[in-house]
Every structure is written in structure tokens, then in C-alpha cells.
Design a protein around this motif. Structure first.
Motif, PDB file in Angstrom:
ATOM      1  N   GLU A   3      12.675  42.120  46.103  1.00  0.00           N
ATOM      2  CA  GLU A   3      13.314  42.909  45.057  1.00  0.00           C
ATOM      3  C   GLU A   3      13.092  44.394  45.375  1.00  0.00           C
ATOM      4  O   GLU A   3      12.052  44.774  45.888  1.00  0.00           O
ATOM      5  CB  GLU A   3      12.647  42.553  43.725  1.00  0.00           C
ATOM      6  N   GLU A   4      14.083  45.238  45.078  1.00  0.00           N
ATOM      7  CA  GLU A   4      13.942  46.650  45.402  1.00  0.00           C
ATOM      8  C   GLU A   4      12.821  47.260  44.571  1.00  0.00           C
ATOM      9  O   GLU A   4      12.825  47.189  43.351  1.00  0.00           O
ATOM     10  CB  GLU A   4      15.241  47.401  45.134  1.00  0.00           C
ATOM     11  N   GLY A   5      11.879  47.843  45.236  1.00  0.00           N
ATOM     12  CA  GLY A   5      10.744  48.444  44.550  1.00  0.00           C
ATOM     13  C   GLY A   5       9.825  49.107  45.548  1.00  0.00           C
ATOM     14  O   GLY A   5      10.180  49.309  46.709  1.00  0.00           O
ATOM     15  N   GLU A   6       8.649  49.447  45.085  1.00  0.00           N
ATOM     16  CA  GLU A   6       7.666  50.109  45.943  1.00  0.00           C
ATOM     17  C   GLU A   6       6.269  49.831  45.430  1.00  0.00           C
ATOM     18  O   GLU A   6       6.075  49.450  44.281  1.00  0.00           O
ATOM     19  CB  GLU A   6       7.940  51.605  45.999  1.00  0.00           C
ATOM     20  N   PHE A   7       5.292  50.037  46.302  1.00  0.00           N
ATOM     21  CA  PHE A   7       3.902  49.867  45.924  1.00  0.00           C
ATOM     22  C   PHE A   7       3.379  51.158  45.324  1.00  0.00           C
ATOM     23  O   PHE A   7       3.791  52.254  45.701  1.00  0.00           O
ATOM     24  CB  PHE A   7       3.055  49.478  47.141  1.00  0.00           C
ATOM     25  N   MET A   8       2.459  51.009  44.386  1.00  0.00           N
ATOM     26  CA  MET A   8       1.892  52.167  43.700  1.00  0.00           C
ATOM     27  C   MET A   8       0.453  51.854  43.316  1.00  0.00           C
ATOM     28  O   MET A   8       0.096  50.708  43.090  1.00  0.00           O
ATOM     29  CB  MET A   8       2.722  52.453  42.444  1.00  0.00           C
ATOM     30  N   LYS A   9      -0.348  52.885  43.253  1.00  0.00           N
ATOM     31  CA  LYS A   9      -1.724  52.763  42.772  1.00  0.00           C
ATOM     32  C   LYS A   9      -1.863  53.564  41.488  1.00  0.00           C
ATOM     33  O   LYS A   9      -1.250  54.622  41.337  1.00  0.00           O
ATOM     34  CB  LYS A   9      -2.720  53.298  43.799  1.00  0.00           C
ATOM     35  N   VAL A  10      -2.680  53.063  40.575  1.00  0.00           N
ATOM     36  CA  VAL A  10      -3.016  53.767  39.346  1.00  0.00           C
ATOM     37  C   VAL A  10      -4.521  53.956  39.361  1.00  0.00           C
ATOM     38  O   VAL A  10      -5.281  53.003  39.545  1.00  0.00           O
ATOM     39  CB  VAL A  10      -2.587  52.973  38.093  1.00  0.00           C
ATOM     40  N   SER A  11      -4.953  55.193  39.173  1.00  0.00           N
ATOM     41  CA  SER A  11      -6.372  55.525  39.212  1.00  0.00           C
ATOM     42  C   SER A  11      -7.126  54.873  38.055  1.00  0.00           C
ATOM     43  O   SER A  11      -6.555  54.584  37.008  1.00  0.00           O
ATOM     44  CB  SER A  11      -6.536  57.046  39.145  1.00  0.00           C
ATOM     45  N   GLY A  12      -8.415  54.718  38.220  1.00  0.00           N
ATOM     46  CA  GLY A  12      -9.258  54.155  37.176  1.00  0.00           C
ATOM     47  C   GLY A  12      -9.645  55.150  36.112  1.00  0.00           C
ATOM     48  O   GLY A  12     -10.334  54.808  35.156  1.00  0.00           O
ATOM     49  N   ASP A  13      -9.208  56.378  36.247  1.00  0.00           N
ATOM     50  CA  ASP A  13      -9.576  57.429  35.302  1.00  0.00           C
ATOM     51  C   ASP A  13      -8.320  58.152  34.839  1.00  0.00           C
ATOM     52  O   ASP A  13      -7.470  58.509  35.646  1.00  0.00           O
ATOM     53  CB  ASP A  13     -10.523  58.414  35.988  1.00  0.00           C
ATOM     54  N   PHE A  57       3.208  46.457  42.453  1.00  0.00           N
ATOM     55  CA  PHE A  57       4.550  46.569  42.989  1.00  0.00           C
ATOM     56  C   PHE A  57       5.446  46.869  41.799  1.00  0.00           C
ATOM     57  O   PHE A  57       5.460  46.125  40.819  1.00  0.00           O
ATOM     58  CB  PHE A  57       4.963  45.267  43.686  1.00  0.00           C
ATOM     59  N   VAL A  58       6.165  47.997  41.858  1.00  0.00           N
ATOM     60  CA  VAL A  58       6.954  48.454  40.717  1.00  0.00           C
ATOM     61  C   VAL A  58       8.413  48.665  41.133  1.00  0.00           C
ATOM     62  O   VAL A  58       8.725  48.769  42.317  1.00  0.00           O
ATOM     63  CB  VAL A  58       6.402  49.782  40.144  1.00  0.00           C
ATOM     64  N   GLU A  59       9.289  48.751  40.125  1.00  0.00           N
ATOM     65  CA  GLU A  59      10.662  49.162  40.407  1.00  0.00           C
ATOM     66  C   GLU A  59      10.602  50.568  40.959  1.00  0.00           C
ATOM     67  O   GLU A  59       9.634  51.294  40.734  1.00  0.00           O
ATOM     68  CB  GLU A  59      11.491  49.144  39.125  1.00  0.00           C
ATOM     69  N   LYS A  60      11.641  50.985  41.650  1.00  0.00           N
ATOM     70  CA  LYS A  60      11.665  52.343  42.207  1.00  0.00           C
ATOM     71  C   LYS A  60      11.230  53.347  41.155  1.00  0.00           C
ATOM     72  O   LYS A  60      11.738  53.362  40.046  1.00  0.00           O
ATOM     73  CB  LYS A  60      13.061  52.697  42.705  1.00  0.00           C
ATOM     74  N   TYR A  61      10.275  54.176  41.494  1.00  0.00           N
ATOM     75  CA  TYR A  61       9.704  55.144  40.569  1.00  0.00           C
ATOM     76  C   TYR A  61      10.594  56.369  40.458  1.00  0.00           C
ATOM     77  O   TYR A  61      10.953  56.980  41.448  1.00  0.00           O
ATOM     78  CB  TYR A  61       8.302  55.532  41.043  1.00  0.00           C
ATOM     79  N   ASP A  62      10.951  56.704  39.236  1.00  0.00           N
ATOM     80  CA  ASP A  62      11.721  57.903  38.943  1.00  0.00           C
ATOM     81  C   ASP A  62      10.817  58.839  38.146  1.00  0.00           C
ATOM     82  O   ASP A  62      10.426  58.507  37.019  1.00  0.00           O
ATOM     83  CB  ASP A  62      12.969  57.540  38.131  1.00  0.00           C
ATOM     84  N   PRO A  63      10.444  60.002  38.692  1.00  0.00           N
ATOM     85  CA  PRO A  63       9.533  60.913  37.991  1.00  0.00           C
ATOM     86  C   PRO A  63      10.033  61.361  36.614  1.00  0.00           C
ATOM     87  O   PRO A  63       9.248  61.737  35.770  1.00  0.00           O
ATOM     88  CB  PRO A  63       9.416  62.119  38.936  1.00  0.00           C
ATOM     89  N   GLN A  64      11.338  61.299  36.381  1.00  0.00           N
ATOM     90  CA  GLN A  64      11.892  61.717  35.091  1.00  0.00           C
ATOM     91  C   GLN A  64      11.888  60.592  34.058  1.00  0.00           C
ATOM     92  O   GLN A  64      12.154  60.826  32.886  1.00  0.00           O
ATOM     93  CB  GLN A  64      13.327  62.222  35.281  1.00  0.00           C
ATOM     94  N   ALA A  65      11.598  59.365  34.477  1.00  0.00           N
ATOM     95  CA  ALA A  65      11.650  58.217  33.573  1.00  0.00           C
ATOM     96  C   ALA A  65      10.460  58.211  32.608  1.00  0.00           C
ATOM     97  O   ALA A  65       9.389  58.717  32.919  1.00  0.00           O
ATOM     98  CB  ALA A  65      11.667  56.930  34.376  1.00  0.00           C
ATOM     99  N   ASP A  66      10.681  57.615  31.442  1.00  0.00           N
ATOM    100  CA  ASP A  66       9.623  57.494  30.439  1.00  0.00           C
ATOM    101  C   ASP A  66       8.766  56.260  30.653  1.00  0.00           C
ATOM    102  O   ASP A  66       7.721  56.125  30.053  1.00  0.00           O
ATOM    103  CB  ASP A  66      10.232  57.417  29.039  1.00  0.00           C
ATOM    104  N   SER A  67       9.249  55.346  31.502  1.00  0.00           N
ATOM    105  CA  SER A  67       8.551  54.087  31.687  1.00  0.00           C
ATOM    106  C   SER A  67       8.699  53.604  33.134  1.00  0.00           C
ATOM    107  O   SER A  67       9.718  53.819  33.762  1.00  0.00           O
ATOM    108  CB  SER A  67       9.117  53.043  30.723  1.00  0.00           C
ATOM    109  N   ILE A  68       7.657  52.947  33.613  1.00  0.00           N
ATOM    110  CA  ILE A  68       7.679  52.316  34.927  1.00  0.00           C
ATOM    111  C   ILE A  68       7.544  50.821  34.693  1.00  0.00           C
ATOM    112  O   ILE A  68       6.616  50.377  34.007  1.00  0.00           O
ATOM    113  CB  ILE A  68       6.520  52.806  35.814  1.00  0.00           C
TER     114      ILE A  68
END
Length: 119
Positions: free
Chosen positions: A20-30, A76-87
Motif C-alpha cells: 500500500e502506498e505509504g512510508e515509514f515513520m518514527k515517533v519520539s518517546g517524548d 508504516f503510515v499513509e504518505k505524510y502531508d505536513p499540512q494535514a491535521d491527521s496521520i
């Protein structure tokens, strides 16, 4: 031989699961405080240690994801759009509770204490 076949099959399954079209992402623990009133996430594209993308601040929401402070997440998330309100999170891959978070937290506490002493 049985383990080798299972490993190959698991690898193929993982490859097809992320077709599925998307990308990998990390979210910090802080989370960080922004504008003195709200906490925002620190996110970074990529998932390997060699990925050296900068951490950026994200103040939106995630769908299909539960965040717990102190854990770094790989997803693994949908393509990240910096202007979007939700991922939209397609799949959470890993949750890491390594000592790095706690080491940084102790370092911040020491820095705050030394700054308080200087005042």
C-alpha cells in the motif's frame, strides 16, 4: 531448512503487507511543549538507524494509533502531508522502550537543576 523457508515466507508477507502506498515513520518517546499550551509529537521519516532525517514537530493527531509517553514507535503510515491535521497509521511496527529516553530525561533534569542553582 524449515526455519529458512519460514523466514523467507515471513519476509515476502511483510513486503506484500506494505505494498500500500505509504512510508515509514518514527515517533519520539517524548513530546515537546509548543506555545506554552499544547504538547506536540516529534516525528521523523524513515525507520532504519542510518536514516538521518531531522526530527520535526507535529501537532496533529494520529488515527489507528495509541501513543504512550516513554516509548519510541516505528510505524508504516499513509504518505505524510505536513499540512494535514491527521496521520493515518497503517501498521505499528515496533515500540521501543530503550534506556535512551530515560537517559535523556535524567540529563534534562540535571540541566534544569544546574540552571536553577545559577539563578
Amino acid at each position: 531448512m524449515k526455519k529458512l523457508i519460514l523466514t523467507v515466507l515471513a519476509g515476502l508477507t511483510a513486503t506484500f503487507a506494505f505494498s500500500e502506498e505509504g512510508e515509514f515513520m518514527k515517533v519520539s518517546g517524548d513530546q515537546i511543549l509548543v506555545d506554552g499550551s499544547k504538547y506536540c509529537y516529534q516525528i521523523r521519516k524513515g525507520h532504519a538507524r542510518r536514516d538521518n532525517a531531522e526530527w520535526t514537530t507535529y501537532c496533529g493527531d494520529f488515527t489507528n494509533f495509541f501513543y504512550e509517553k516513554g516509548y519510541q514507535y516505528t510505524m508504516f503510515v499513509e504518505k505524510y502531508d505536513p499540512q494535514a491535521d491527521s496521520i493515518r497509521v497503517i501498521k505499528t511496527i515496533a515500540r521501543d522502550n530503550s534506556e535512551e529516553y530515560f537517559r535523556l530525561q535524567k540529563l534534562r533534569e540535571k540541566q534544569k537543576a544546574s540552571q536553577a542553582k545559577k539563578k
